[in-house]
Design an enzyme around this catalytic site. Structure first.
Site, PDB file in Angstrom:
ATOM      1  N   TRP A 123       0.825  -1.262  -0.031  1.00  0.00           N
ATOM      2  CA  TRP A 123      -0.006   0.114   0.016  1.00  0.00           C
ATOM      3  C   TRP A 123       1.008   1.199  -0.085  1.00  0.00           C
ATOM      4  O   TRP A 123       1.741   1.315   0.840  1.00  0.00           O
ATOM      5  CB  TRP A 123      -0.813   0.310   1.237  1.00  0.00           C
ATOM      6  CG  TRP A 123      -1.816  -0.942   1.025  1.00  0.00           C
ATOM      7  CD1 TRP A 123      -3.074  -1.090   0.434  1.00  0.00           C
ATOM      8  CD2 TRP A 123      -1.807  -2.304   1.762  1.00  0.00           C
ATOM      9  NE1 TRP A 123      -3.595  -2.178   0.629  1.00  0.00           N
ATOM     10  CE2 TRP A 123      -2.965  -3.148   1.295  1.00  0.00           C
ATOM     11  CE3 TRP A 123      -0.687  -3.019   2.696  1.00  0.00           C
ATOM     12  CZ2 TRP A 123      -3.220  -4.401   1.722  1.00  0.00           C
ATOM     13  CZ3 TRP A 123      -1.229  -4.270   3.032  1.00  0.00           C
ATOM     14  CH2 TRP A 123      -2.216  -5.007   2.620  1.00  0.00           C
ATOM     15  N   HIS A 125      -6.871   1.244   3.043  1.00  0.00           N
ATOM     16  CA  HIS A 125      -7.957   0.258   2.812  1.00  0.00           C
ATOM     17  C   HIS A 125      -9.046   0.383   3.667  1.00  0.00           C
ATOM     18  O   HIS A 125      -9.006   1.192   4.819  1.00  0.00           O
ATOM     19  CB  HIS A 125      -7.595  -1.038   2.604  1.00  0.00           C
ATOM     20  CG  HIS A 125      -6.716  -1.426   3.906  1.00  0.00           C
ATOM     21  ND1 HIS A 125      -5.962  -2.707   3.884  1.00  0.00           N
ATOM     22  CD2 HIS A 125      -6.003  -0.736   4.855  1.00  0.00           C
ATOM     23  CE1 HIS A 125      -5.113  -2.840   5.106  1.00  0.00           C
ATOM     24  NE2 HIS A 125      -5.433  -1.685   5.446  1.00  0.00           N
ATOM     25  N   ARG A 153      -4.627   5.949  -1.834  1.00  0.00           N
ATOM     26  CA  ARG A 153      -3.068   5.432  -2.200  1.00  0.00           C
ATOM     27  C   ARG A 153      -2.329   6.425  -2.888  1.00  0.00           C
ATOM     28  O   ARG A 153      -2.800   7.048  -3.645  1.00  0.00           O
ATOM     29  CB  ARG A 153      -3.293   4.149  -2.627  1.00  0.00           C
ATOM     30  CG  ARG A 153      -4.013   2.959  -1.699  1.00  0.00           C
ATOM     31  CD  ARG A 153      -3.949   1.635  -2.205  1.00  0.00           C
ATOM     32  NE  ARG A 153      -4.704   0.923  -1.400  1.00  0.00           N
ATOM     33  CZ  ARG A 153      -5.201  -0.523  -1.590  1.00  0.00           C
ATOM     34  NH1 ARG A 153      -4.409  -1.154  -2.726  1.00  0.00           N
ATOM     35  NH2 ARG A 153      -5.906  -1.227  -0.863  1.00  0.00           N
ATOM     36  N   GLN A 162     -13.981   1.103  -1.376  1.00  0.00           N
ATOM     37  CA  GLN A 162     -13.831  -0.254  -0.982  1.00  0.00           C
ATOM     38  C   GLN A 162     -14.988  -0.473  -0.372  1.00  0.00           C
ATOM     39  O   GLN A 162     -15.755   0.414   0.242  1.00  0.00           O
ATOM     40  CB  GLN A 162     -12.527  -0.611  -0.301  1.00  0.00           C
ATOM     41  CG  GLN A 162     -11.470  -0.580  -1.224  1.00  0.00           C
ATOM     42  CD  GLN A 162     -10.129  -1.212  -0.260  1.00  0.00           C
ATOM     43  OE1 GLN A 162     -10.248  -1.052   0.834  1.00  0.00           O
ATOM     44  NE2 GLN A 162      -9.184  -1.585  -1.023  1.00  0.00           N
ATOM     45  N   VAL A 168      -4.852 -12.093   6.828  1.00  0.00           N
ATOM     46  CA  VAL A 168      -5.491 -13.296   6.667  1.00  0.00           C
ATOM     47  C   VAL A 168      -4.696 -14.579   6.633  1.00  0.00           C
ATOM     48  O   VAL A 168      -3.516 -14.328   5.905  1.00  0.00           O
ATOM     49  CB  VAL A 168      -6.542 -13.167   5.663  1.00  0.00           C
ATOM     50  CG1 VAL A 168      -7.810 -12.412   5.892  1.00  0.00           C
ATOM     51  CG2 VAL A 168      -5.877 -12.970   4.351  1.00  0.00           C
ATOM     52  N   ALA A 179     -12.870 -12.521   6.134  1.00  0.00           N
ATOM     53  CA  ALA A 179     -12.968 -11.115   5.878  1.00  0.00           C
ATOM     54  C   ALA A 179     -12.775 -11.079   4.356  1.00  0.00           C
ATOM     55  O   ALA A 179     -12.457 -11.846   3.780  1.00  0.00           O
ATOM     56  CB  ALA A 179     -11.955 -10.308   6.691  1.00  0.00           C
TER      57      ALA A 179
HETATM   58  C1  FA5 Z   1      -7.105  -4.610   0.213  1.00  0.00           C
HETATM   59  O1  FA5 Z   1      -7.012  -3.374   0.182  1.00  0.00           O
HETATM   60  C2  FA5 Z   1      -7.243  -5.466   1.355  1.00  0.00           C
HETATM   61  N1  FA5 Z   1      -7.417  -4.722   2.606  1.00  0.00           N
HETATM   62  C3  FA5 Z   1      -8.712  -6.301   1.008  1.00  0.00           C
HETATM   63  C4  FA5 Z   1      -9.041  -7.319   1.683  1.00  0.00           C
HETATM   64  C5  FA5 Z   1      -9.826  -7.294   3.048  1.00  0.00           C
HETATM   65  C6  FA5 Z   1      -8.284  -8.776   1.716  1.00  0.00           C
HETATM   66  C7  FA5 Z   1      -9.986  -8.365   3.811  1.00  0.00           C
HETATM   67  C8  FA5 Z   1      -8.658  -9.779   2.604  1.00  0.00           C
HETATM   68  C9  FA5 Z   1      -9.366  -9.521   3.727  1.00  0.00           C
HETATM   69  P1  FA5 Z   1      -6.294  -4.693  -2.180  1.00  0.00           P
HETATM   70  O2  FA5 Z   1      -5.194  -3.851  -2.193  1.00  0.00           O
HETATM   71  O3  FA5 Z   1      -6.216  -5.863  -3.176  1.00  0.00           O
HETATM   72  O4  FA5 Z   1      -6.669  -5.340  -0.811  1.00  0.00           O
HETATM   73  O5  FA5 Z   1      -7.481  -3.650  -2.742  1.00  0.00           O
HETATM   74  C10 FA5 Z   1      -8.715  -4.414  -2.833  1.00  0.00           C
HETATM   75  C11 FA5 Z   1      -9.433  -4.039  -4.184  1.00  0.00           C
HETATM   76  O6  FA5 Z   1      -9.346  -2.498  -3.949  1.00  0.00           O
HETATM   77  C12 FA5 Z   1      -8.841  -4.244  -5.435  1.00  0.00           C
HETATM   78  O7  FA5 Z   1      -9.570  -5.730  -5.612  1.00  0.00           O
HETATM   79  C13 FA5 Z   1      -9.344  -3.467  -6.159  1.00  0.00           C
HETATM   80  O8  FA5 Z   1     -10.596  -3.672  -6.885  1.00  0.00           O
HETATM   81  C14 FA5 Z   1      -9.321  -2.067  -5.575  1.00  0.00           C
HETATM   82  N2  FA5 Z   1      -8.139  -1.173  -5.772  1.00  0.00           N
HETATM   83  C15 FA5 Z   1      -6.901  -1.535  -5.317  1.00  0.00           C
HETATM   84  N3  FA5 Z   1      -6.115  -0.296  -5.599  1.00  0.00           N
HETATM   85  C16 FA5 Z   1      -6.887   0.172  -6.516  1.00  0.00           C
HETATM   86  C17 FA5 Z   1      -6.648   1.609  -7.008  1.00  0.00           C
HETATM   87  N4  FA5 Z   1      -5.505   2.284  -6.989  1.00  0.00           N
HETATM   88  N5  FA5 Z   1      -7.795   2.228  -7.870  1.00  0.00           N
HETATM   89  C18 FA5 Z   1      -8.877   1.721  -7.590  1.00  0.00           C
HETATM   90  N6  FA5 Z   1      -9.198   0.558  -6.971  1.00  0.00           N
HETATM   91  C19 FA5 Z   1      -8.179  -0.209  -6.580  1.00  0.00           C
END
Ligand code: FA5
Length: 350
Positions: free
Chosen positions: A149, A168, A194, A208, A251, A318
């Site tokens: 992140w 997140h 981010r 999210q 997780v 989660a």
């Molecule tokens: C997370 O942020 C984890 N907190 C999710 C999680 C929760 C995993 C609970 C397990 C248990 P990630 O970085 O992959 O994971 O982001 C989750 C979703 O946010 C991605 O699948 C995507 O759809 C969205 N996302 C991530 N980065 C971006 C971005 N820069 N712009 C738009 N959408 C984004």
């Protein structure tokens, strides 16, 4: 001088009486001629300057009273005049109605599916303590997992003092459990940030939706059943899901969850002729038949401990999904940045 004011008063009053009540133009001409900035009364008042102090004392108040009286005559009449009449038979002006931004439309759909499954909605702060965003989620300081992140720091420094724009919605898991005991079923919709180099699929500010379930005997199959039902609720009863191993520090085990392509129905074989097809295949799933949808996994025992939940008695899962990308899929929007462009023409299409 006094006579000049009195005769001007009479002239103005007589002229006004002869104007028809409906003749707005004539009334406006009268106002300008007598009580306007360069009208007759103003011109006469200018002459007061050449009078002696005694004369000024006598005539000044008379002149002012006449001016006020004439202005009042115009105003009173105007209030009762044709201008002020309301034509009840005219159709009213209908104010233009707005509608929800497509992002919120999608967010609301997702929320209503989970509400239907018995989840509660919880919210948390967008400016978050480093503790909740990272440490409590089993991401210690200097751990390479933090590189997943790209963080905007509001206050960088010692771990316990750092403040960030949350990267997140997962920190709300910890906050929510400070006031709850299992069993819990909750979702957390919200904005996250981010430090990204933005492109068509990456924003530095996006939405999210997090989910958390904790109860006795929760297993991976519960996670699968829950997410499968939710995805069917969102994309239709024929939607299927698949899990791929993945890593998130909070997780264990962790998964990426894909759904069968909502555009081509999971058909990977050309010749597919449906929507989204470009050059020999579905452009949404890139002919894989699957669309990446969420991160998920079983809540890590360290995180349960930080929530003050006894991991020998309880377990949980989660998940987290990106609402912007779901909006792009739902409406065929090619660039995530369009949603934040402030362009009303864009928003009106949905
Ligand atoms: C997370 O942020 C984890 N907190 C999710 C999680 C929760 C995993 C609970 C397990 C248990 P990630 O970085 O992959 O994971 O982001 C989750 C979703 O946010 C991605 O699948 C995507 O759809 C969205 N996302 C991530 N980065 C971006 C971005 N820069 N712009 C738009 N959408 C984004």
């Amino acid at each position: 001088m006094k006579d000049a004011f009195l005769s001007l008063q009479k002239e103005a009053t007589d002229t006004f009486k002869n104007i028809k009540e409906t003749d707005n133009r004539a009334r406006e001409a009268w106002r300008s001629l007598y009580v306007g900035r360069k009208g007759k009364v103003a011109l006469l008042m200018k002459q007061l300057a050449g009078l002696s102090v005694e004369e000024k004392k006598e005539i000044g108040p008379i002149a002012n009273a006449i001016k006020q009286e004439l202005m009042q005559l115009f105003k009173t009449h105007d209030a009762r005049g044709a201008n002020a009449r309301i034509d009840m038979s005219l159709p009213g002006r209908i104010p233009e109605r707005g509608h929800e931004h497509p992002l919120y439309q999608v967010m609301d759909q997702v929320i209503s599916v989970f509400l239907g499954m018995g989840f509660d909605v919880v919210e948390g702060p967008e400016i978050e303590l480093g503790y909740y965003n990272f440490s409590a989620l089993n991401i210690p300081k200097d751990h390479p997992a933090r590189d997943m992140w790209d963080t905007f720091y509001v206050r960088h420094g010692k771990e316990e003092e750092s403040v960030v724009l949350r990267t997140h919605t997962s920190p709300v898991q910890i906050r929510a459990m400070e006031h709850r005991t299992p069993p819990v079923r909750l979702i957390v919709p919200g904005r996250v940030f981010r430090h990204e180099a933005t492109d068509a699929t990456h924003g530095s500010n996006f939405f999210q939706l997090e989910g958390l379930v904790i109860d006795k005997g929760i297993r991976v199959t519960d996670l699968m059943g829950c997410l499968s039902a939710a995805m069917k609720g969102l994309y239709g009863k024929d939607t299927t899901i698949r899990l791929r191993p993945s890593y998130f520090p909070f997780v264990e085990p962790g998964f990426e969850v894909d759904i069968s392509c909502m555009m081509c129905g999971g058909s990977t074989q050309p010749p597919y002729q449906g929507g989204g097809r470009r050059d020999g295949g579905c452009s949404v799933c890139k002919r894989t038949g699957w669309v990446e949808m969420l991160g998920a996994g079983m809540v890590h025992p360290v995180v349960l401990k930080n929530m003050k939940v006894d991991s020998r008695k309880y377990s949980g899962f989660a998940f987290g999904m990106g609402i912007d990308r779901m909006m792009m899929l739902a409406y065929g929007i090619p660039d995530i940045r369009l949603g934040y462009s402030g362009d009303v023409e864009f928003v009106r299409q949905f």
